[in-house]
Design a protein around this motif. Structure first.
Motif, PDB file in Angstrom:
ATOM      1  N   THR A  20       1.027  -1.246   0.084  1.00 21.83           N
ATOM      2  CA  THR A  20      -0.103   0.027   0.043  1.00 21.83           C
ATOM      3  C   THR A  20       0.765   1.242   0.090  1.00 21.83           C
ATOM      4  O   THR A  20       1.825   1.451   0.892  1.00 21.83           O
ATOM      5  N   ILE A  21       0.664   2.002  -0.885  1.00 20.05           N
ATOM      6  CA  ILE A  21       1.451   3.037  -1.068  1.00 20.05           C
ATOM      7  C   ILE A  21       0.577   4.493  -0.870  1.00 20.05           C
ATOM      8  O   ILE A  21      -0.438   4.557  -1.359  1.00 20.05           O
ATOM      9  N   MET A  22       0.976   5.406   0.037  1.00 14.24           N
ATOM     10  CA  MET A  22       0.241   6.730   0.493  1.00 14.24           C
ATOM     11  C   MET A  22       1.074   7.952  -0.109  1.00 14.24           C
ATOM     12  O   MET A  22       2.260   7.799   0.069  1.00 14.24           O
ATOM     13  N   SER A  23       0.473   8.768  -0.588  1.00 16.92           N
ATOM     14  CA  SER A  23       1.360   9.768  -1.242  1.00 16.92           C
ATOM     15  C   SER A  23       0.717  11.219  -0.720  1.00 16.92           C
ATOM     16  O   SER A  23      -0.559  11.443  -0.699  1.00 16.92           O
ATOM     17  N   LYS A  24       1.685  11.960  -0.097  1.00 17.73           N
ATOM     18  CA  LYS A  24       1.163  13.398   0.490  1.00 17.73           C
ATOM     19  C   LYS A  24       0.611  14.278  -0.779  1.00 17.73           C
ATOM     20  O   LYS A  24      -0.208  15.064  -0.751  1.00 17.73           O
ATOM     21  N   SER A  25       1.418  14.103  -1.971  1.00 15.70           N
ATOM     22  CA  SER A  25       0.992  14.823  -3.148  1.00 15.70           C
ATOM     23  C   SER A  25       0.025  14.210  -3.901  1.00 15.70           C
ATOM     24  O   SER A  25      -0.023  13.244  -4.016  1.00 15.70           O
ATOM     25  N   PRO A  26      -0.826  14.811  -4.687  1.00 19.82           N
ATOM     26  CA  PRO A  26      -1.784  14.302  -5.470  1.00 19.82           C
ATOM     27  C   PRO A  26      -0.997  13.488  -6.712  1.00 19.82           C
ATOM     28  O   PRO A  26      -0.137  13.823  -7.277  1.00 19.82           O
ATOM     29  N   LEU A  27      -1.510  12.224  -6.989  1.00 19.10           N
ATOM     30  CA  LEU A  27      -1.073  11.335  -7.957  1.00 19.10           C
ATOM     31  C   LEU A  27      -1.988  11.333  -9.130  1.00 19.10           C
ATOM     32  O   LEU A  27      -3.286  11.273  -9.049  1.00 19.10           O
ATOM     33  N   LEU A  28      -1.343  11.387 -10.486  1.00 17.64           N
ATOM     34  CA  LEU A  28      -2.339  11.403 -11.630  1.00 17.64           C
ATOM     35  C   LEU A  28      -1.952  10.277 -12.486  1.00 17.64           C
ATOM     36  O   LEU A  28      -3.085  10.031 -13.375  1.00 17.64           O
ATOM     37  N   SER A  29      -0.791   9.547 -12.351  1.00 14.56           N
ATOM     38  CA  SER A  29      -0.793   8.501 -13.520  1.00 14.56           C
ATOM     39  C   SER A  29      -0.037   7.574 -13.000  1.00 14.56           C
ATOM     40  O   SER A  29       0.972   7.766 -11.952  1.00 14.56           O
ATOM     41  N   LEU A  30       0.103   6.382 -13.330  1.00  9.70           N
ATOM     42  CA  LEU A  30       0.941   5.120 -12.909  1.00  9.70           C
ATOM     43  C   LEU A  30       1.420   4.335 -14.110  1.00  9.70           C
ATOM     44  O   LEU A  30       0.447   4.356 -15.148  1.00  9.70           O
ATOM     45  N   GLU A  31       2.510   3.556 -14.098  1.00 10.84           N
ATOM     46  CA  GLU A  31       2.741   2.659 -15.150  1.00 10.84           C
ATOM     47  C   GLU A  31       3.974   1.703 -14.771  1.00 10.84           C
ATOM     48  O   GLU A  31       4.785   2.157 -13.888  1.00 10.84           O
ATOM     49  N   TRP A  32       3.617   0.617 -15.161  1.00 12.90           N
ATOM     50  CA  TRP A  32       4.332  -0.655 -14.609  1.00 12.90           C
ATOM     51  C   TRP A  32       5.812  -0.420 -15.643  1.00 12.90           C
ATOM     52  O   TRP A  32       5.452  -0.248 -16.704  1.00 12.90           O
ATOM     53  N   ALA A  33       6.992  -0.576 -15.079  1.00 12.63           N
ATOM     54  CA  ALA A  33       8.033  -0.916 -15.713  1.00 12.63           C
ATOM     55  C   ALA A  33       8.084  -2.206 -16.322  1.00 12.63           C
ATOM     56  O   ALA A  33       7.598  -3.239 -15.974  1.00 12.63           O
ATOM     57  N   THR A  34       8.904  -2.433 -17.309  1.00  2.00           N
ATOM     58  CA  THR A  34       8.955  -3.742 -18.064  1.00  2.00           C
ATOM     59  C   THR A  34      10.103  -4.495 -17.779  1.00  2.00           C
ATOM     60  O   THR A  34       9.778  -5.734 -17.443  1.00  2.00           O
ATOM     61  N   LYS A  35      11.207  -4.004 -17.384  1.00  2.00           N
ATOM     62  CA  LYS A  35      12.581  -4.665 -16.999  1.00  2.00           C
ATOM     63  C   LYS A  35      13.118  -4.099 -15.846  1.00  2.00           C
ATOM     64  O   LYS A  35      13.435  -2.816 -16.127  1.00  2.00           O
ATOM     65  N   PRO A  36      12.953  -4.373 -14.536  1.00  2.00           N
ATOM     66  CA  PRO A  36      12.257  -5.440 -14.027  1.00  2.00           C
ATOM     67  C   PRO A  36      10.866  -4.936 -13.871  1.00  2.00           C
ATOM     68  O   PRO A  36      10.318  -3.901 -13.557  1.00  2.00           O
ATOM     69  N   LEU A  38       7.269   0.298 -10.307  1.00  2.00           N
ATOM     70  CA  LEU A  38       6.048   1.201 -10.678  1.00  2.00           C
ATOM     71  C   LEU A  38       6.620   2.502 -10.820  1.00  2.00           C
ATOM     72  O   LEU A  38       7.551   2.891 -10.246  1.00  2.00           O
ATOM     73  N   LEU A  39       5.950   3.398 -11.955  1.00  2.00           N
ATOM     74  CA  LEU A  39       6.326   4.881 -12.252  1.00  2.00           C
ATOM     75  C   LEU A  39       5.377   5.406 -11.984  1.00  2.00           C
ATOM     76  O   LEU A  39       4.086   4.894 -12.338  1.00  2.00           O
ATOM     77  N   LEU A  40       5.257   6.306 -10.915  1.00  2.73           N
ATOM     78  CA  LEU A  40       4.194   7.085 -10.437  1.00  2.73           C
ATOM     79  C   LEU A  40       4.215   8.582 -10.611  1.00  2.73           C
ATOM     80  O   LEU A  40       5.328   9.276 -10.353  1.00  2.73           O
ATOM     81  N   GLY A  41       3.339   9.115 -11.273  1.00  2.00           N
ATOM     82  CA  GLY A  41       3.305  10.578 -11.803  1.00  2.00           C
ATOM     83  C   GLY A  41       2.459  11.609 -10.838  1.00  2.00           C
ATOM     84  O   GLY A  41       1.339  10.956 -10.469  1.00  2.00           O
ATOM     85  N   SER A  42       2.943  12.630 -10.371  1.00  2.00           N
ATOM     86  CA  SER A  42       2.049  13.254  -9.470  1.00  2.00           C
ATOM     87  C   SER A  42       1.749  14.502 -10.019  1.00  2.00           C
ATOM     88  O   SER A  42       1.748  14.977 -11.306  1.00  2.00           O
ATOM     89  N   GLY A  43       1.063  15.634  -9.282  1.00  2.00           N
ATOM     90  CA  GLY A  43       0.428  16.636  -9.622  1.00  2.00           C
ATOM     91  C   GLY A  43       1.202  17.858  -9.337  1.00  2.00           C
ATOM     92  O   GLY A  43       1.179  19.053  -9.564  1.00  2.00           O
ATOM     93  N   VAL A  44       2.676  17.598  -8.801  1.00 11.91           N
ATOM     94  CA  VAL A  44       3.489  18.601  -8.489  1.00 11.91           C
ATOM     95  C   VAL A  44       4.904  18.464  -9.044  1.00 11.91           C
ATOM     96  O   VAL A  44       5.886  18.962  -8.705  1.00 11.91           O
ATOM     97  N   GLY A  45       4.823  17.775 -10.272  1.00 17.65           N
ATOM     98  CA  GLY A  45       5.883  17.853 -11.084  1.00 17.65           C
ATOM     99  C   GLY A  45       7.144  16.909 -10.774  1.00 17.65           C
ATOM    100  O   GLY A  45       8.172  17.145 -11.264  1.00 17.65           O
ATOM    101  N   THR A  46       6.855  15.681 -10.271  1.00 16.04           N
ATOM    102  CA  THR A  46       7.451  14.518  -9.830  1.00 16.04           C
ATOM    103  C   THR A  46       7.104  13.286 -10.416  1.00 16.04           C
ATOM    104  O   THR A  46       5.955  12.976 -10.570  1.00 16.04           O
ATOM    105  N   VAL A  47       8.180  12.491 -10.662  1.00 15.75           N
ATOM    106  CA  VAL A  47       7.833  11.120 -11.083  1.00 15.75           C
ATOM    107  C   VAL A  47       8.803  10.136 -10.013  1.00 15.75           C
ATOM    108  O   VAL A  47       9.772  10.420 -10.022  1.00 15.75           O
ATOM    109  N   ARG A  48       8.107   9.055  -9.294  1.00 17.14           N
ATOM    110  CA  ARG A  48       8.699   8.207  -8.316  1.00 17.14           C
ATOM    111  C   ARG A  48       8.832   6.968  -8.978  1.00 17.14           C
ATOM    112  O   ARG A  48       8.066   6.446  -9.854  1.00 17.14           O
TER     113      ARG A  48
END
Length: 746
Positions: free
Chosen positions: A450-466, A470-480
């Protein structure tokens, strides 16, 4: 020396990680078998492991810790253990190297005591080691070291007080241990892990070589194969990009027609959804009365000659079309047909098929046609029962059977994204409150993280290798970049402060890079206003390297920088298709990193885009509720078009008590294909809807409603990585339904 050291470090780190994974698997096995006492003993042995899991860096850290703490007894004991465990197995020629390293280790200890000003430990060293060292020539001058006022300025000892000597000694010890571990006998469990990694690297290398070979073959093809190749900037290696060549498609088509003619009855449970993708086969459009279609299925010998003629005509058309898609340039044959003539021949062929199927049956079957007519007319009014048969005993041709439907209800607010990873083992779902659930459904439904985020999240995508990342896109200009197994953030990338909304993410099939769509804030200043502004906001499309975590380039968006809502790669990452807020679809060449073509696709925003199975066309869904298939070899040419219901495209509305109304714009995937590209799953107000793709009008043929939802479905996904295909439908009440399907023979 540094290059050799880096190579050895990578090898030993790989071996150390293999040891850690093997220990983890052994612990899991012991726990599964119930060997708790053995598990406790294993844990205690691992904690007391002096070899540190064959991690050379940890052994060096242990030696440095003993030196820094002035633990001479512990230092001697640890070195003796390494000598008994490792060094004694070496040949005699390496004994002098081991003695030199031990001498340097003791000198490293003595120098540290003097540098730290602890002369008592210096004198203690020479007192305890006098009997052992006084007979050695290399220590003869060192006994006066405690009595020299400034030994670092003495010519005989000054070099040992330099940082360069200490680094050289530690690197030499590191390299010696690395080579020693590399030459040791490796158990079968560890060699198995190395073999898997070697096979994976070989598979990647083979794929790269195949791409190079494919590019070389296409570059040598005659560039005069059609006018369409000059109308746009689509590269040569995409001109005939079927995953299966036309010859193979024709072979599969012939086999399917023959097998269908040879077996008049079907077994509903005779086949599961295939894991490997096959060539898409569209169902032939049949015209005429229901009695004639039903009679064509039941009276096989009567129309066998008709099917044989149809098959021969199909092969003739295929043979003509193969000339334009052959990978080798023709030598003595006439010029290949272009795409327009090929499309015209296919239309003529479909027209002939309709005429053949509309012909009346032979006179011998007329006596039974009335009974079939009555049954078919009845089935047009009454739906078939759950057994898949009508009252008259005729089989109803349904492509799928819904075996089961499960519910994942860990979310407490509306879902935005719901995606399955490439292996089909994990699902990542994101709700509007910024809560991400990573969970599995095979063999049982279980939440993994379970992932909790302080900033709003707008997008996600699985990486292919490995595929665990997870790629997580926020509403404050960051990607985790988040590791779902270790349950921690690996990186956090700052994309752009002026374009803080990360609307879409797409990872390349190789896993080496990902594209990121960043958009400016809406005029209201909020992260996501509803409804969207009629004037599209500014945006950027960026390419990032996942290994170096650095931005590679920014794509040019013409005619103006605009927010990109959706992105998708083709199977080998050579092409990228995007759908934007200005209604334009843009196709990018990822080998040249430039736009190949673009065209206005929808009146309003483009919500979802995907490549077709053969990747010669692109499907899109827009704000105008249209589901359109586009030919990427003929810019802006539609293959088919279908208007979808309002609840399939959004904006999605959920009404509640006292006039409460929740409105949500589309964010996740609005449609998904099955493993063969023949059927598509879309959203609806009560669950997912499965359509069959057709070549005629309408473009979609409704096949199976999945149902099960009490709120509008806002995003879908279709997992076909395992034997049984699973459809995922996520709704505004936070519920996710997993519908397991069984495919019948076609």
């Amino acid at each position: 020396k540094r290059n050799v050291t880096s190579c050895l470090v990578s090898v030993l780190v790989g071996m150390g990680s293999a040891v850690e994974r093997t220990d983890k698997h052994v612990r899991e096995y012991l726990l599964y078998r119930g060997f708790t006492s053995t598990l406790k003993q294993l844990d205690s042995d691992i904690k007391a492991d002096k070899e540190k899991g064959f991690r050379v860096d940890r052994i060096i850290e242990q030696l440095q810790q003993l030196v820094q703490s002035f633990d001479l007894a512990g230092l001697k004991e640890y070195w003796l253990y390494l000598d008994r465990r490792l060094f004694c197995r070496l040949e005699d020629v390496y004994r002098s190297t081991v003695n030199k390293l031990r001498t340097s280790l003791y000198r490293y200890y003595v120098i540290n005591t003097i540098q730290k000003g602890n002369l008592e430990k210096t004198q203690e060293f020479f007192q305890k080691q006098a009997l052992e060292l006084q007979g050695q020539a290399e220590w003869r001058d060192w006994f006066i070291l405690p009595f020299i006022p400034t030994p670092e300025q003495n010519p005989a000892f000054g070099a040992y007080f330099s940082r360069q000597w200490a680094d050289t000694f530690l690197v030499s010890l590191h390299n010696f241990l690395s080579v020693l571990f590399q030459c040791m006998h490796i158990p079968v469990l560890l060699s198995f892990d190395a073999e898997v990694q070697r096979m994976t690297s070989l598979a990647e290398e083979n794929e790269q070589l195949r791409q190079v070979l494919f590019a070389l073959q296409t570059e040598s093809r005659d560039q005069k194969d059609g006018d369409e190749a000059v109308q746009h900037k689509l590269p040569l290696y995409v001109q005939n990009m079927d995953r299966l060549g036309d010859t193979e498609l024709d072979l599969v088509s012939s086999q399917r027609v023959v097998s269908a003619a040879a077996t008049p009855s079907r077994n509903f449970f005779s086949t599961l959804l295939p894991q490997a993708k096959r060539a898409p086969m569209k169902a032939p459009p049949t015209s005429g009365s229901p009695s004639q279609a039903a009679l064509g299925r039941k009276e096989l010998p009567a129309n066998h000659a008709v099917k044989s003629k149809e098959l021969s005509q199909s092969k003739e058309v295929k043979a003509a079309s193969c000339q334009s898609s052959s990978s080798e340039p023709p030598s003595s044959q006439p010029q290949a047909l272009n795409h327009s003539s090929r499309h015209r021949r296919i239309q003529e062929h479909e027209k002939e098929r309709k005429e053949l199927f509309s012909r009346p049956a032979p006179q011998a079957a007329e006596s039974r046609a009335d009974d079939v007519d009555a049954t078919a007319a009845k089935s047009a009014v009454e739906p078939p029962d759950s057994s898949g048969r009508e009252d008259g005993g005729l089989q109803v041709e349904q492509p799928f059977i819904k075996l089961s439907q499960e519910e994942y209800g860990e979310h407490h607010s509306s879902i935005m994204h719901c995606r399955v990873d490439s292996s089909g083992r994990r699902v990542a779902s994101l709700d509007v409150d910024g809560v991400i659930k990573v969970w599995s459904f095979n063999p049982m439904m279980q939440t993994k993280a379970t992932i909790m985020s302080k900033s709003p999240l707008l997008s996600l995508e699985w990486a292919t290798k490995p595929d665990r990342l997870l790629l997580l896109g926020s509403g404050v200009g960051t990607v985790r970049l988040y590791d779902t197994e270790a349950k921690k953030n690996l990186y956090e990338m700052n994309i752009d402060e002026t374009h803080p909304r990360i609307l879409s993410l797409a990872c390349s099939p190789s896993g080496s890079s990902f594209v990121c769509s960043a958009a400016a804030l809406s005029r209201s200043g909020s992260v996501d206003s509803v409804p969207r502004l009629p004037i599209p906001v500014s945006g950027q499309l960026l390419l990032w390297d996942t290994k170096t975590v650095k931005q590679q380039l920014q794509f040019s968006l013409e005619p103006e920088p605009v927010a990109i809502n959706c992105t998708a790669f083709n199977h080998n990452g050579n092409l990228l298709v995007t759908g934007a807020a200005d209604g334009v679809i843009r196709l990018f060449d990822m080998q040249r990193y430039e736009s190949a073509m673009s065209w206005r696709a929808h009146d309003g925003e483009v919500y979802s885009v995907e490549f077709s199975y053969d990747e010669n066309t692109v499907f899109s869904v827009g704000e105008d509720r249209k589901f359109i298939q586009w030919n990427i070899h003929r810019c802006g040419v539609k293959q088919s078009e279908q208007v979808l219901p309002q609840d399939a495209t959004g904006p999605f509305v959920l009404s509640g008590y006292s006039g409460y109304k929740q409105v949500q714009v589309p964010r996740g995937r609005l449609f998904a294909f099955d493993s063969e590209g023949q059927h598509v799953l879309t959203c609806s107000s009560s669950g997912g809807l499965i359509y069959r793709l057709t070549n005629g009008e309408p473009a979609l043929d409704r096949v199976l409603p999945l149902g099960g939802h009490k709120a509008p479905v806002v995003t879908v996904d279709w997992c076909s990585a395992v034997d049984c295909g699973t459809c995922l439908t996520a709704s505004m009440d936070g519920k996710i339904k997993l519908s397991t399907l069984l495919a019948q023979k076609s």
